[in-house]
Design an enzyme around this catalytic site. Sequence first.
Site, PDB file in Angstrom:
ATOM      1  N   LYS A 110      41.179  43.111  29.336  1.00  0.00           N
ATOM      2  CA  LYS A 110      42.550  42.650  29.060  1.00  0.00           C
ATOM      3  C   LYS A 110      42.877  42.802  27.567  1.00  0.00           C
ATOM      4  CE  LYS A 110      43.743  40.608  33.178  1.00  0.00           C
ATOM      5  NZ  LYS A 110      44.075  41.581  34.181  1.00  0.00           N
ATOM      6  N   LYS A 192      40.296  49.508  39.173  1.00  0.00           N
ATOM      7  CA  LYS A 192      40.659  48.483  40.160  1.00  0.00           C
ATOM      8  C   LYS A 192      42.177  48.444  40.350  1.00  0.00           C
ATOM      9  CE  LYS A 192      41.002  43.962  38.771  1.00  0.00           C
ATOM     10  NZ  LYS A 192      41.807  42.980  39.470  1.00  0.00           N
ATOM     11  N   LYS A 195      47.834  44.038  39.742  1.00  0.00           N
ATOM     12  CA  LYS A 195      49.271  43.712  39.767  1.00  0.00           C
ATOM     13  C   LYS A 195      49.989  44.242  38.544  1.00  0.00           C
ATOM     14  CE  LYS A 195      48.405  39.040  41.099  1.00  0.00           C
ATOM     15  NZ  LYS A 195      47.529  38.521  40.059  1.00  0.00           N
TER      16      LYS A 195
HETATM   17  N1  AQP Z   1      41.588  45.422  43.406  1.00  0.00           N
HETATM   18  C1  AQP Z   1      41.100  44.317  43.940  1.00  0.00           C
HETATM   19  N2  AQP Z   1      40.280  44.371  45.008  1.00  0.00           N
HETATM   20  C2  AQP Z   1      39.759  43.232  45.564  1.00  0.00           C
HETATM   21  N3  AQP Z   1      40.048  41.999  45.098  1.00  0.00           N
HETATM   22  C3  AQP Z   1      40.871  41.908  44.028  1.00  0.00           C
HETATM   23  N4  AQP Z   1      41.350  40.844  43.337  1.00  0.00           N
HETATM   24  C4  AQP Z   1      42.142  41.285  42.344  1.00  0.00           C
HETATM   25  N5  AQP Z   1      42.208  42.632  42.361  1.00  0.00           N
HETATM   26  C5  AQP Z   1      41.428  43.039  43.395  1.00  0.00           C
HETATM   27  C6  AQP Z   1      41.045  39.461  43.655  1.00  0.00           C
HETATM   28  O1  AQP Z   1      42.290  38.795  43.874  1.00  0.00           O
HETATM   29  C7  AQP Z   1      42.186  37.447  43.425  1.00  0.00           C
HETATM   30  C8  AQP Z   1      43.331  37.116  42.529  1.00  0.00           C
HETATM   31  O2  AQP Z   1      43.233  37.770  41.306  1.00  0.00           O
HETATM   32  P1  AQP Z   1      44.102  37.254  40.066  1.00  0.00           P
HETATM   33  O3  AQP Z   1      45.526  37.472  40.302  1.00  0.00           O
HETATM   34  O4  AQP Z   1      43.757  35.855  39.765  1.00  0.00           O
HETATM   35  O5  AQP Z   1      43.649  38.109  38.872  1.00  0.00           O
HETATM   36  P2  AQP Z   1      43.049  39.520  38.788  1.00  0.00           P
HETATM   37  O6  AQP Z   1      41.681  39.519  39.367  1.00  0.00           O
HETATM   38  O7  AQP Z   1      43.136  39.923  37.350  1.00  0.00           O
HETATM   39  O8  AQP Z   1      44.031  40.378  39.731  1.00  0.00           O
HETATM   40  P3  AQP Z   1      44.991  41.543  39.337  1.00  0.00           P
HETATM   41  O9  AQP Z   1      45.685  41.994  40.546  1.00  0.00           O
HETATM   42  O10 AQP Z   1      44.248  42.581  38.561  1.00  0.00           O
HETATM   43  O11 AQP Z   1      46.056  40.832  38.431  1.00  0.00           O
HETATM   44  P4  AQP Z   1      46.485  41.081  36.936  1.00  0.00           P
HETATM   45  O12 AQP Z   1      46.974  42.488  36.860  1.00  0.00           O
HETATM   46  O13 AQP Z   1      47.566  40.061  36.705  1.00  0.00           O
HETATM   47  O14 AQP Z   1      45.289  40.841  36.068  1.00  0.00           O
HETATM   48  C9  AQP Z   1      40.821  37.302  42.764  1.00  0.00           C
HETATM   49  O15 AQP Z   1      39.916  36.723  43.678  1.00  0.00           O
HETATM   50  C10 AQP Z   1      40.432  38.721  42.479  1.00  0.00           C
HETATM   51  O16 AQP Z   1      39.028  38.909  42.437  1.00  0.00           O
END
Ligand code: AQP
Length: 325
Positions: A110, A192, A195
């Site tokens: 990040k 990965k 969002k």
């Molecule tokens: N690509 C993924 N595959 C499987 N699991 C995933 N998770 C996130 N991306 C994947 C799981 O979703 C849950 C929520 O995640 P989060 O929103 O708390 O934060 P994150 O892991 O940082 O998810 P994003 O989508 O990548 O969000 P942003 O872009 O805002 O940082 C967690 O259980 C995560 O493991």
Amino acid sequence: MRIFSGIRPTGGLHIGNYLGAIKQWISLQESNECVFCIVDLHAITTPYDPKELQKNILDTTAVYLAAGINPEKSVIFVQSQVKEHAELAWLLGTITPMGELSRMTQFKDKSKQHKDYINAGLFTYPVLMASDILLYKGQAVPVGKDQEQHVELTRTIAKKFNQKFGKVFDEPETILPKTGAKIMSLTDPKRKMSKSDEPKSCISLFDSPEDITKKIMSAETDSGKDVIYNVTKKPGISNLLTIYSLLTDRPVKEIEKDFVGKGYGDFKKSLATVVVNYLEPFRRKQKELQTRDVYVKDILAKGASRARTIAETTMAEVRSKMGLA
Ligand code: AQP
């Protein structure tokens, strides 16, 4: 078991969030005591628009409900509505080594992604996450692969606290799905799905059928034309096969057989139909919930009140053990 998990309300949830985390929650809530949080205090550690935050919180709640989280059974609430999360984070921060935090992959990723937004909150994010889990004496945490390291650190912090002040916390285990723990980006299958990445890299749970089809048809694939699972040589097709298999509940090997002698185009068309159909109830439920703000807010208020009862009890114990009461 007491289960805890949460998601950042940072925008449209995608199929990775669903397959990595939420899908597990649905089955776990049947026989466990579950606490599912919308972690808005985590959401503000990366760039965000304050005007959008409340909408994102309600949209994330709509996903929980549309996916099948039952608010009568599980506690659903917003993190900032229970002040004890921030209080426990401060206390646990005093026993968390800086060295452990510096090793965290998410902080490194990040920080690279948001070079002009590297704040102390982003650095201490894992301490707040540990507090989220431990406040409810969580014993297991269903998350995607990217969050495994943070749950490991939570175990370390719990152990340290118990050794120093006396036993209060369990050391929570990570529950990872066997497949789907890391769904990859459609535009760059080595990264990965996220969002906060470009919209065409991820399938949002509320995407229209047209958008889903467009995104899948233009997903990055590999050279060759055989639909075969091979993560090293064919990361793009392998990722799509994983999604296909998880949404149809069929083994990858069986799906490969369906496409022998056909090309990527046929496979992608078929996958688009699978995804569009699977997500149809999500779109329907979201439309319904969009007109029922009062109902959704009521669920969150009741959830916060249930969460507060548990949180206050844990905090009384923690304050007493730490000599603060
Ligand atoms: N690509 C993924 N595959 C499987 N699991 C995933 N998770 C996130 N991306 C994947 C799981 O979703 C849950 C929520 O995640 P989060 O929103 O708390 O934060 P994150 O892991 O940082 O998810 P994003 O989508 O990548 O969000 P942003 O872009 O805002 O940082 C967690 O259980 C995560 O493991």
